[in-house]
Design a protein around this motif. Structure first.
Motif, short mmCIF file in Angstrom:
data_model
loop_
_atom_site.label_atom_id
_atom_site.label_comp_id
_atom_site.label_asym_id
_atom_site.label_seq_id
_atom_site.Cartn_x
_atom_site.Cartn_y
_atom_site.Cartn_z
N ALA A 20 -2.13 102.61 -51.11
CA ALA A 20 -2.59 102.07 -49.82
C ALA A 20 -2.58 100.54 -49.84
CB ALA A 20 -3.99 102.59 -49.51
N TYR A 21 -3.03 99.98 -50.94
CA TYR A 21 -3.10 98.51 -51.06
C TYR A 21 -1.70 97.89 -51.02
CZ TYR A 21 -4.63 93.94 -52.83
OH TYR A 21 -4.89 92.60 -52.98
N TYR A 22 -0.78 98.47 -51.79
CA TYR A 22 0.59 97.94 -51.81
C TYR A 22 1.26 98.10 -50.44
CZ TYR A 22 0.09 97.88 -56.90
OH TYR A 22 -0.33 97.63 -58.19
N ALA A 23 0.93 99.17 -49.74
CA ALA A 23 1.47 99.36 -48.40
C ALA A 23 0.96 98.28 -47.46
CB ALA A 23 1.09 100.74 -47.86
N MET A 24 -0.33 97.93 -47.59
CA MET A 24 -0.88 96.85 -46.76
C MET A 24 -0.23 95.51 -47.10
SD MET A 24 -4.95 97.67 -46.27
CE MET A 24 -5.33 97.84 -48.01
N ASP A 29 3.44 91.26 -45.64
CA ASP A 29 4.65 90.51 -45.96
C ASP A 29 5.63 90.54 -44.79
OD1 ASP A 29 6.31 89.06 -47.93
OD2 ASP A 29 7.60 90.81 -47.74
N MET A 30 5.77 91.69 -44.17
CA MET A 30 6.67 91.83 -43.03
C MET A 30 6.17 90.99 -41.85
SD MET A 30 7.68 95.29 -40.92
CE MET A 30 6.02 95.43 -40.23
N GLU A 31 4.87 91.05 -41.58
CA GLU A 31 4.30 90.29 -40.47
C GLU A 31 4.40 88.79 -40.70
OE1 GLU A 31 2.37 91.84 -37.54
OE2 GLU A 31 3.99 93.13 -38.24
N VAL A 32 4.11 88.36 -41.92
CA VAL A 32 4.23 86.93 -42.26
C VAL A 32 5.69 86.49 -42.13
CG1 VAL A 32 4.02 85.22 -44.12
CG2 VAL A 32 2.20 86.88 -43.75
N MET A 34 7.87 87.64 -40.05
CA MET A 34 8.17 87.47 -38.62
C MET A 34 7.67 86.11 -38.11
SD MET A 34 7.27 91.33 -37.31
CE MET A 34 7.47 90.92 -35.58
N VAL A 35 6.46 85.74 -38.54
CA VAL A 35 5.91 84.44 -38.14
C VAL A 35 6.76 83.31 -38.72
CG1 VAL A 35 3.91 82.91 -38.29
CG2 VAL A 35 3.57 85.36 -37.96
N TYR A 36 7.15 83.47 -39.99
CA TYR A 36 7.98 82.44 -40.65
C TYR A 36 9.32 82.28 -39.92
CZ TYR A 36 10.76 80.06 -44.19
OH TYR A 36 11.57 79.18 -44.84
N ASP A 37 9.96 83.40 -39.60
CA ASP A 37 11.25 83.34 -38.89
C ASP A 37 11.10 82.66 -37.54
OD1 ASP A 37 12.48 84.59 -41.00
OD2 ASP A 37 12.44 86.59 -40.09
N ALA A 38 10.03 82.97 -36.82
CA ALA A 38 9.78 82.35 -35.51
C ALA A 38 9.55 80.85 -35.66
CB ALA A 38 8.59 83.02 -34.83
N PHE A 39 8.84 80.48 -36.72
CA PHE A 39 8.58 79.06 -36.98
C PHE A 39 9.88 78.32 -37.29
CE2 PHE A 39 7.08 75.72 -40.10
CZ PHE A 39 6.50 74.90 -39.14
N GLN A 40 10.75 78.95 -38.11
CA GLN A 40 12.02 78.32 -38.45
C GLN A 40 12.90 78.17 -37.20
OE1 GLN A 40 12.61 76.96 -41.49
NE2 GLN A 40 10.48 77.61 -41.80
N GLU A 41 12.86 79.16 -36.33
CA GLU A 41 13.63 79.08 -35.08
C GLU A 41 13.11 77.94 -34.21
OE1 GLU A 41 16.15 79.35 -32.06
OE2 GLU A 41 16.37 80.31 -34.04
N TYR A 42 11.79 77.78 -34.16
CA TYR A 42 11.19 76.68 -33.40
C TYR A 42 11.66 75.33 -33.96
CZ TYR A 42 7.67 73.16 -32.28
OH TYR A 42 7.04 72.00 -31.90
N LEU A 43 11.68 75.20 -35.28
CA LEU A 43 12.10 73.94 -35.89
C LEU A 43 13.57 73.65 -35.58
CD1 LEU A 43 10.40 74.16 -39.42
CD2 LEU A 43 9.57 72.97 -37.39
N ARG A 44 14.39 74.69 -35.64
CA ARG A 44 15.82 74.49 -35.32
C ARG A 44 15.99 74.09 -33.86
NH1 ARG A 44 16.41 78.95 -38.90
NH2 ARG A 44 16.16 80.43 -37.17
N GLU A 49 10.69 68.62 -38.24
CA GLU A 49 10.46 69.04 -39.62
C GLU A 49 9.21 69.91 -39.65
OE1 GLU A 49 10.19 65.43 -41.88
OE2 GLU A 49 12.35 65.46 -42.29
N GLY A 50 9.07 70.72 -40.67
CA GLY A 50 7.89 71.59 -40.71
C GLY A 50 7.58 72.08 -42.11
N ILE A 51 6.33 72.47 -42.31
CA ILE A 51 5.87 73.03 -43.58
C ILE A 51 5.13 74.32 -43.28
CG2 ILE A 51 4.33 72.70 -45.55
CD1 ILE A 51 4.91 69.69 -45.28
N PHE A 52 5.43 75.37 -44.02
CA PHE A 52 4.84 76.69 -43.82
C PHE A 52 3.95 77.02 -45.01
CE2 PHE A 52 4.68 81.31 -43.75
CZ PHE A 52 4.59 81.60 -42.40
N ILE A 53 2.73 77.47 -44.74
CA ILE A 53 1.78 77.78 -45.82
C ILE A 53 1.22 79.18 -45.64
CG2 ILE A 53 -0.42 77.15 -46.89
CD1 ILE A 53 0.08 74.28 -46.04
N TYR A 54 1.20 79.93 -46.73
CA TYR A 54 0.53 81.24 -46.73
C TYR A 54 -0.56 81.18 -47.80
CZ TYR A 54 -0.57 86.13 -47.38
OH TYR A 54 -1.25 87.31 -47.48
#
Length: 237
Positions: A20-24, A29-32, A34-44, A49-54
């Motif tokens: 259950a923990y690994y599934a979460m 990871d998948m949700e992050v 998606m946010v990362y990809d959207a952020f990179q698209e915004y920067l393009r 310039e931008g910095i992404f932090i998890y």
């Protein structure tokens, strides 16, 4: 110290909890991603310039040593992710020196050349992120507990200091002190404080400087419990 922490070494329970923990983790990871990809698209799109932090606040024992949850200083719980990527940040580099979430404020300000307008025990990690540098001599503090346990009427509280691969731990409810070398003993099975007495003294000195005494922690917890009992008897319009 870990009395009251859910404890079960049944292999089937451990397997189910970890699945259950690994599934979460995979879902996160998948949700992050998606946010990362959207952020990179915004920067393009904007040419910025931008910095992404998890980052995360704590891990989980997920059955290690038969324990579950977060109220421990074992690496499964206290060693949390801090991933930084973006413009000007070195790629595929792992910082080996001790860091803390309180470093995020000073680091972000430093990365954008903004002044730090408040006091903080955190330090900027800009040098480690942008240059070939690692501060393995730095010590960071972690604390847990400090509130009154209503079942036992005790105040479980502990402090930890991390420096490089060394970890020092002491407990309010016991005279026991521990030192582990995470690199040589990743499962923290051997207390080597007798071989690292100087590090232990250094850690205690830092804790005494930065943290309240055990006596003060217990006193504050008792006051908070008394205040809570008074507040709970009040009714508010």
């Amino acid at each position: 110290f870990y009395e009251g922490v859910f404890n079960d070494k049944d292999p089937e329970v451990v397997k189910a909890v970890r699945a259950a923990y690994y599934a979460m983790c995979e879902f996160t990871d998948m949700e992050v991603g998606m946010v990362y990809d959207a952020f990179q698209e915004y920067l393009r799109r904007t040419g910025h310039e931008g910095i992404f932090i998890y980052a995360s606040d704590h891990g989980d024992q997920i059955g290690s040593r038969g324990l579950y949850g977060k109220q421990t200083f074992f690496e499964e719980s206290v060693h949390t992710p801090l991933i930084i990527a973006g413009d000007g940040i070195r790629k595929n580099v792992k910082i080996e020196g001790a860091t803390s979430l309180i470093d995020l404020g000073p680091t972000l300000c430093d990365l954008v050349d903004a002044p730090i307008a408040y006091g903080s025990d955190g330090v900027s990690l800009k040098k480690q992120l942008t240059e070939e540098y690692d501060d393995k001599k730095r010590m960071v503090i972690s604390e847990l507990g400090g509130a009154m346990d209503r079942n036992t009427h005790s105040v479980p509280y502990a402090q930890m200091v991390k420096k490089g691969s060394l970890k020092y731990v002491r407990y309010c409810t016991s005279d026991k002190e521990e030192v582990f070398d995470i690199e040589k003993d990743p499962h923290e099975t051997e207390n080597i404080i007798s071989s690292y007495s100087e590090f232990a003294k250094e850690a205690v000195s830092l804790l005494d400087e930065k943290c309240e005494s055990f006596e003060k922690i217990v006193e504050n917890a008792k006051k908070e419990e008394q205040n809570l009992s008074i507040t709970m008897r009040c009714s508010f319009d």
